[in-house]
Design an enzyme around this catalytic site. Sequence first.
Site, PDB file in Angstrom:
ATOM      1  N   GLU A  97      -3.920   2.219  -7.182  1.00 38.31           N
ATOM      2  CA  GLU A  97      -4.267   3.265  -6.226  1.00 38.31           C
ATOM      3  C   GLU A  97      -3.360   4.474  -6.444  1.00 38.31           C
ATOM      4  O   GLU A  97      -2.268   4.547  -5.853  1.00 38.31           O
ATOM      5  CB  GLU A  97      -4.095   2.750  -4.793  1.00 38.31           C
ATOM      6  CG  GLU A  97      -5.065   1.669  -4.411  1.00 38.31           C
ATOM      7  CD  GLU A  97      -5.516   1.810  -2.948  1.00 38.31           C
ATOM      8  OE1 GLU A  97      -6.706   1.681  -2.697  1.00 38.31           O
ATOM      9  OE2 GLU A  97      -4.657   2.075  -2.086  1.00 38.31           O
ATOM     10  N   GLY A 119     -11.846   5.475   3.093  1.00 35.78           N
ATOM     11  CA  GLY A 119     -12.733   6.285   3.934  1.00 35.78           C
ATOM     12  C   GLY A 119     -14.200   5.853   3.887  1.00 35.78           C
ATOM     13  O   GLY A 119     -14.854   5.751   4.929  1.00 35.78           O
ATOM     14  N   HIS A 131       0.854  -1.194   0.000  1.00 34.24           N
ATOM     15  CA  HIS A 131       0.000   0.000   0.000  1.00 34.24           C
ATOM     16  C   HIS A 131       0.888   1.242   0.000  1.00 34.24           C
ATOM     17  O   HIS A 131       1.948   1.249   0.645  1.00 34.24           O
ATOM     18  CB  HIS A 131      -0.919  -0.026   1.227  1.00 34.24           C
ATOM     19  CG  HIS A 131      -2.019   0.986   1.114  1.00 34.24           C
ATOM     20  ND1 HIS A 131      -1.813   2.326   1.351  1.00 34.24           N
ATOM     21  CD2 HIS A 131      -3.320   0.858   0.762  1.00 34.24           C
ATOM     22  CE1 HIS A 131      -2.951   2.985   1.142  1.00 34.24           C
ATOM     23  NE2 HIS A 131      -3.882   2.115   0.792  1.00 34.24           N
TER      24      HIS A 131
HETATM   25  P1  13P Z   1      -9.685   6.373   0.259  1.00 39.69           P
HETATM   26  O1  13P Z   1     -10.848   5.607  -0.319  1.00 39.69           O
HETATM   27  O2  13P Z   1      -9.946   6.912   1.631  1.00 39.69           O
HETATM   28  O3  13P Z   1      -9.187   7.409  -0.709  1.00 39.69           O
HETATM   29  O4  13P Z   1      -8.499   5.322   0.479  1.00 39.69           O
HETATM   30  C1  13P Z   1      -8.151   4.488  -0.574  1.00 39.69           C
HETATM   31  C2  13P Z   1      -7.179   3.517  -0.079  1.00 39.69           C
HETATM   32  O5  13P Z   1      -6.048   3.835   0.239  1.00 39.69           O
HETATM   33  C3  13P Z   1      -7.646   2.139   0.089  1.00 39.69           C
HETATM   34  O6  13P Z   1      -6.585   1.280   0.296  1.00 39.69           O
END
Ligand code: 13P
Length: 274
Positions: free
Chosen positions: A186, A251, A107
């Site tokens: 991501e 979130g 991550h």
């Molecule tokens: P958000 O949905 O809060 O932007 O986070 C995404 C994330 O890092 C999931 O691993």
Amino acid sequence: MSSRQITIIANWKANLPPSEEVALAKEIAESLLGALPKSGLPSDVRVLLAPSTLGLVPVASLLRREYPHSALEVAAQDVSLSIPGAFTGEAPAEHFVGIAPAVIVGHSERRRDHGETAEVVGGKLARAVAAGLAPVLCLGDDLPRAEIASRVAYVEEQSVATFAAAERAGCSAARLLAAGLVIAYEPVWAIGTGNPASVEIAEGIAAGLRSALNREELPVLYGGSVDAASAAAWFGTSTARTSLDGLLVGGASLSADRFATIVRAALSAAGSAQ
Ligand code: 13P
């Protein structure tokens, strides 16, 4: 109707203590009950909750004990590079066996806050696979305004470096794929900003990775500011699905209502809504 499975992962990060994670898992399970067939989630939709390391066991126990037919699963947020042994504070892959079938690796918050390089992430992939866990490999760019082609090149390069490191740690790309590797695209500029990438960008990355790995069926998820209101767009419809295979949600997964709305959108795109 497409037969491709949709995977939705709730990444709760380090937001909640275990007692609140258990309460949230219960709320999500309850709010999904009405949307699910009696047999639970259909086989074309997979939902995993990724609590903190301390919350993993109580949340897994809750799901097993109280919602055995829901098919809700848990995933770990990270795994150590170490093998089991005298390594104080570590969480080796073997310790997750029987608790979580899958683990998130690489991550961007781990890369940013713990200096995890491609070498470390590749090593963790190898450790996860050796223990029989399915890895969810996060890849992402930090190029808020780049053309799609530059993003694809960046993410491909990141994947090549990571697979090479996994190979050095004894795990070939073929083995990773056979272990059920899922990629989560991501983009760093989208995480927690309220500014998601476009479906077009995420599909471009998915196409680039599938062609680089020569795997048309490589599952690619998107993560970064996904919210309930826009969830359906990431899946498309049951007759016109996007080329994405699901979402890694941060979130919005901390609210049972918002997360359940996202799962319902997935059920509807899979043609399984009740
Ligand atoms: P958000 O949905 O809060 O932007 O986070 C995404 C994330 O890092 C999931 O691993």
